[in-house]
Design an enzyme around this catalytic site. Structure first.
Site, PDB file in Angstrom:
ATOM      1  N   ASN A   1      -2.277 -11.005   7.782  1.00  0.00           N
ATOM      2  CA  ASN A   1      -1.334  -9.902   7.609  1.00  0.00           C
ATOM      3  C   ASN A   1      -1.106  -9.106   8.889  1.00  0.00           C
ATOM      4  OD1 ASN A   1       0.228  -8.314   5.553  1.00  0.00           O
ATOM      5  ND2 ASN A   1      -1.035  -6.668   6.399  1.00  0.00           N
TER       6      ASN A   1
ATOM      7  N   ALA B   1       3.591  -2.034   9.834  1.00  0.00           N
ATOM      8  CA  ALA B   1       3.092  -2.784   8.680  1.00  0.00           C
ATOM      9  C   ALA B   1       1.762  -3.458   8.990  1.00  0.00           C
ATOM     10  CB  ALA B   1       4.125  -3.838   8.270  1.00  0.00           C
TER      11      ALA B   1
ATOM     12  N   ARG C   1     -22.791   4.856   7.349  1.00  0.00           N
ATOM     13  CA  ARG C   1     -21.915   3.759   6.910  1.00  0.00           C
ATOM     14  C   ARG C   1     -21.959   2.662   7.968  1.00  0.00           C
ATOM     15  NH1 ARG C   1     -15.587   5.083   6.051  1.00  0.00           N
ATOM     16  NH2 ARG C   1     -15.785   5.544   8.270  1.00  0.00           N
TER      17      ARG C   1
ATOM     18  N   ASP D   1     -20.032   2.433  11.574  1.00  0.00           N
ATOM     19  CA  ASP D   1     -19.584   3.732  12.091  1.00  0.00           C
ATOM     20  C   ASP D   1     -20.147   3.991  13.488  1.00  0.00           C
ATOM     21  OD1 ASP D   1     -17.915   4.661  10.213  1.00  0.00           O
ATOM     22  OD2 ASP D   1     -19.301   6.031   9.258  1.00  0.00           O
TER      23      ASP D   1
ATOM     24  N   ASN E   1       0.831  -1.201   0.000  1.00  0.00           N
ATOM     25  CA  ASN E   1       0.000   0.000   0.000  1.00  0.00           C
ATOM     26  C   ASN E   1       0.869   1.255   0.000  1.00  0.00           C
ATOM     27  OD1 ASN E   1      -2.423   1.419  -0.031  1.00  0.00           O
ATOM     28  ND2 ASN E   1      -2.545   1.549   2.192  1.00  0.00           N
TER      29      ASN E   1
ATOM     30  N   TYR F   1     -10.514  -5.284  11.120  1.00  0.00           N
ATOM     31  CA  TYR F   1      -9.306  -4.451  11.281  1.00  0.00           C
ATOM     32  C   TYR F   1      -9.093  -4.141  12.759  1.00  0.00           C
ATOM     33  CZ  TYR F   1      -6.644  -0.214  11.866  1.00  0.00           C
ATOM     34  OH  TYR F   1      -5.737   0.703  12.337  1.00  0.00           O
TER      35      TYR F   1
ATOM     36  N   LYS G   1      -5.199  -1.564   6.765  1.00  0.00           N
ATOM     37  CA  LYS G   1      -5.864  -0.676   7.737  1.00  0.00           C
ATOM     38  C   LYS G   1      -7.234  -0.154   7.290  1.00  0.00           C
ATOM     39  CE  LYS G   1      -4.418   3.780   6.247  1.00  0.00           C
ATOM     40  NZ  LYS G   1      -4.290   5.145   6.723  1.00  0.00           N
TER      41      LYS G   1
ATOM     42  N   LYS H   1      -6.140  -5.566  15.647  1.00  0.00           N
ATOM     43  CA  LYS H   1      -5.316  -4.743  16.550  1.00  0.00           C
ATOM     44  C   LYS H   1      -5.545  -5.179  18.007  1.00  0.00           C
ATOM     45  CE  LYS H   1      -3.285  -2.108  13.532  1.00  0.00           C
ATOM     46  NZ  LYS H   1      -1.827  -2.179  13.342  1.00  0.00           N
TER      47      LYS H   1
ATOM     48  N   ARG I   1     -14.864  12.898  15.114  1.00  0.00           N
ATOM     49  CA  ARG I   1     -13.631  12.136  15.312  1.00  0.00           C
ATOM     50  C   ARG I   1     -12.522  13.063  15.793  1.00  0.00           C
ATOM     51  NH1 ARG I   1     -17.009   9.010  14.461  1.00  0.00           N
ATOM     52  NH2 ARG I   1     -17.033   7.105  13.154  1.00  0.00           N
TER      53      ARG I   1
ATOM     54  N   ASN J   1     -11.087   6.820   3.801  1.00  0.00           N
ATOM     55  CA  ASN J   1     -11.105   7.789   4.886  1.00  0.00           C
ATOM     56  C   ASN J   1     -11.529   9.178   4.425  1.00  0.00           C
ATOM     57  OD1 ASN J   1      -8.234   6.064   6.009  1.00  0.00           O
ATOM     58  ND2 ASN J   1     -10.209   5.983   7.013  1.00  0.00           N
TER      59      ASN J   1
ATOM     60  N   SER K   1      -4.789   1.098  17.461  1.00  0.00           N
ATOM     61  CA  SER K   1      -5.781   2.030  16.916  1.00  0.00           C
ATOM     62  C   SER K   1      -6.902   2.272  17.909  1.00  0.00           C
ATOM     63  CB  SER K   1      -6.365   1.429  15.625  1.00  0.00           C
ATOM     64  OG  SER K   1      -7.544   2.088  15.265  1.00  0.00           O
TER      65      SER K   1
HETATM   66  C1  WQD Z   1     -14.244   9.597   9.673  1.00  0.00           C
HETATM   67  C2  WQD Z   1     -15.649  10.211   9.643  1.00  0.00           C
HETATM   68  C3  WQD Z   1     -17.290   8.788   8.630  1.00  0.00           C
HETATM   69  C4  WQD Z   1     -15.551   8.958   4.598  1.00  0.00           C
HETATM   70  C5  WQD Z   1     -10.835   4.584  10.518  1.00  0.00           C
HETATM   71  C6  WQD Z   1     -10.189   3.493  11.317  1.00  0.00           C
HETATM   72  C7  WQD Z   1      -9.080   4.066  12.150  1.00  0.00           C
HETATM   73  C8  WQD Z   1      -8.106   4.739  11.254  1.00  0.00           C
HETATM   74  C9  WQD Z   1      -8.804   5.848  10.483  1.00  0.00           C
HETATM   75  C10 WQD Z   1      -6.237   3.464  10.494  1.00  0.00           C
HETATM   76  C11 WQD Z   1     -16.736   9.216   9.987  1.00  0.00           C
HETATM   77  C12 WQD Z   1     -17.095  10.056   7.814  1.00  0.00           C
HETATM   78  C13 WQD Z   1     -15.771   9.134   5.953  1.00  0.00           C
HETATM   79  C14 WQD Z   1     -16.485   9.469   3.670  1.00  0.00           C
HETATM   80  C15 WQD Z   1     -17.815  10.338   5.476  1.00  0.00           C
HETATM   81  N1  WQD Z   1      -7.527   3.813  10.367  1.00  0.00           N
HETATM   82  N2  WQD Z   1     -16.871   9.808   6.379  1.00  0.00           N
HETATM   83  N3  WQD Z   1     -17.589  10.141   4.145  1.00  0.00           N
HETATM   84  O1  WQD Z   1     -13.768   5.349  10.357  1.00  0.00           O
HETATM   85  O2  WQD Z   1     -13.159   7.173  12.044  1.00  0.00           O
HETATM   86  O3  WQD Z   1     -11.432   5.510  11.383  1.00  0.00           O
HETATM   87  O4  WQD Z   1      -9.851   5.236   9.736  1.00  0.00           O
HETATM   88  O5  WQD Z   1      -5.406   3.900  11.208  1.00  0.00           O
HETATM   89  O6  WQD Z   1      -8.453   3.027  12.864  1.00  0.00           O
HETATM   90  O7  WQD Z   1     -11.159   2.954  12.180  1.00  0.00           O
HETATM   91  O8  WQD Z   1     -12.164   7.214   9.744  1.00  0.00           O
HETATM   92  O9  WQD Z   1     -11.957   8.806   7.895  1.00  0.00           O
HETATM   93  O10 WQD Z   1     -13.209   6.612   7.507  1.00  0.00           O
HETATM   94  O11 WQD Z   1     -14.270   8.403   8.889  1.00  0.00           O
HETATM   95  O12 WQD Z   1     -18.820  10.949   5.882  1.00  0.00           O
HETATM   96  O13 WQD Z   1     -16.351   9.321   2.413  1.00  0.00           O
HETATM   97  O14 WQD Z   1     -15.927  10.658   8.329  1.00  0.00           O
HETATM   98  O15 WQD Z   1     -18.666   8.430   8.696  1.00  0.00           O
HETATM   99  O16 WQD Z   1     -17.753   9.906  10.707  1.00  0.00           O
HETATM  100  P1  WQD Z   1     -12.775   6.297  10.907  1.00  0.00           P
HETATM  101  P2  WQD Z   1     -12.876   7.740   8.418  1.00  0.00           P
END
Ligand code: WQD
Length: 340
Positions: free
Chosen positions: A99, A81, A293, A296, A35, A149, A84, A153, A231, A199, A124
């Site tokens: 992995n 590594a 989603r 979430d 990645n 995921y 995620k 962890k 978040r 993300n 995480s």
């Molecule tokens: C953030 C917010 C979504 C995308 C995950 C993993 C965490 C870390 C980060 C690795 C939420 C909203 C998102 C989109 C949206 N991963 N969203 N539209 O799920 O909090 O965390 O990624 O290190 O361990 O759990 O991050 O950025 O996906 O979402 O509205 O297209 O944005 O609903 O509220 P998340 P995210």
């Protein structure tokens, strides 16, 4: 001090390497480019003027690990590594457990064989599952994870706790990252997801650069200030710097198991992120509200006072810095940033 970093060309691995090299540490790195890209090594050199002793390979391969540990005098390991992507993990759990869990067992077995017992492990905030309330401290219960995921962890944290119980000379620091975003101020390295980003921040950035047409906001019916998910977004450089504090903590300890939340202690909603990004970068981000989603949670942000107190670490970058640096990287790397 010689630090072995797995996942060295990844988003967190590359930013941490820059901070460590700039602080005078030597880095031995491993990556399989699942990645990330080899060119990140040149970018790290462009920023720091320093080389990483790099090995291409997979942490599941004990032969490559034996080669690394016999050819180098390793003082400490930082293990980044891992796969995620939350949604991806629901689709292919076996790949995630092999992995993210089996590979750590191979690493630990090799570390024991060469009597290297200093480890920083990247965990995480997902190990907390749905928190009862926020801000979240390290004492909160973990375990009700909602995707493979997060569960992978959680499993590794359990393995590390059992390992330390079996032998107190292990010296382990577990970092629970909240939501890392942004990029190095140079715009030379940053978050460069393959394909459609899972993300929020990389998705916003791709809409802002015109790579993607519109952002889908996953639900505005949560019990939050504006109904959208909250978040704890932390600048990747603040998060990278915490690893220097972690190295110093382990270097001053003869054995221990230390767990720290790495967040800012402030939560922002999706719409607050969109508005901040538009304002800072003077750019429009088209969005539409869609359904929630799967998996979430409504709200998640950290209490990082333990890391502040015990590591002497605190964040310095603002939400504006996160938005500016993320966009700066995307603009400077537009071709690379293209949908792959
Ligand atoms: C953030 C917010 C979504 C995308 C995950 C993993 C965490 C870390 C980060 C690795 C939420 C909203 C998102 C989109 C949206 N991963 N969203 N539209 O799920 O909090 O965390 O990624 O290190 O361990 O759990 O991050 O950025 O996906 O979402 O509205 O297209 O944005 O609903 O509220 P998340 P995210």
């Amino acid at each position: 001090m010689n630090i072995f970093i797995t996942g060295v060309t990844g988003y967190i691995g590359s930013h941490t390497s820059v901070e460590l090299l700039n602080s005078g540490y030597n880095i031995i790195g491993l990556d399989n480019f699942s990645n990330s890209k080899r060119e990140v090594l040149d970018k790290i050199k462009e920023i720091t003027g320093k080389d990483i002793k790099f090995y291409e390979g997979d942490m599941l391969d004990s032969n490559i690990l034996d080669k690394i540990f016999t050819e180098n005098n390793i003082d400490m390991v930082i293990d980044f590594a891992a796969f995620k992507a939350v949604g991806d993990s629901v689709q292919r759990p076996i790949d995630y457990y092999i992995n993210n869990v089996s590979s750590v067992l191979t690493l630990l077995k090799t570390m024991k064989k060469y009597n290297v017992k200093n480890l920083i492990f990247s965990s995480s905030a997902t190990v907390y599952g749905t928190p009862e309330y926020c801000p979240i401290t390290e004492e909160f219960p973990i375990g009700n994870t909602t995707n493979p995921y997060g569960t992978s962890k959680l499993y590794v944290e359990g393995i590390l706790k059992d390992l330390y119980t079996s032998d107190n000379s292990w010296n382990i620091c577990i970092f629970r990252y909240f939501n890392p975003v942004g990029a190095h101020e140079s715009g030379i390295i940053g978050e460069d997801p393959n394909g459609i980003p899972a993300n929020l921040m990389p998705f916003i950035t791709k809409v802002a650069t015109g790579e993607l047409p519109i952002l889908s906001v996953f639900g505005n019916d949560y019990d939050t200030s504006d109904g959208t998910g909250i978040r704890d977004y932390i600048h990747i450089v603040d998060l990278a710097k915490a690893h220097i504090n972690g190295i110093k903590k382990l270097a001053s300890s003869n054995g221990g198991l230390f767990i720290y939340n790495l967040g800012t202690g402030k939560g922002y909603s999706v719409l607050e992120m969109v508005n901040a990004f538009q304002k800072v970068n003077n750019v429009k981000v088209n969005y539409k509200i869609v359904g929630r989603r799967e998996g979430d949670i409504a709200e998640c942000y950290a209490d990082s006072s333990k890391a502040n107190k015990e590591l002497g670490w605190k964040t310095s970058k603002t939400l504006e810095d996160m938005c500016k640096d993320a966009y700066n990287y995307a603009i400077k790397n537009k071709d690379n940033f293209k949908n792959k």
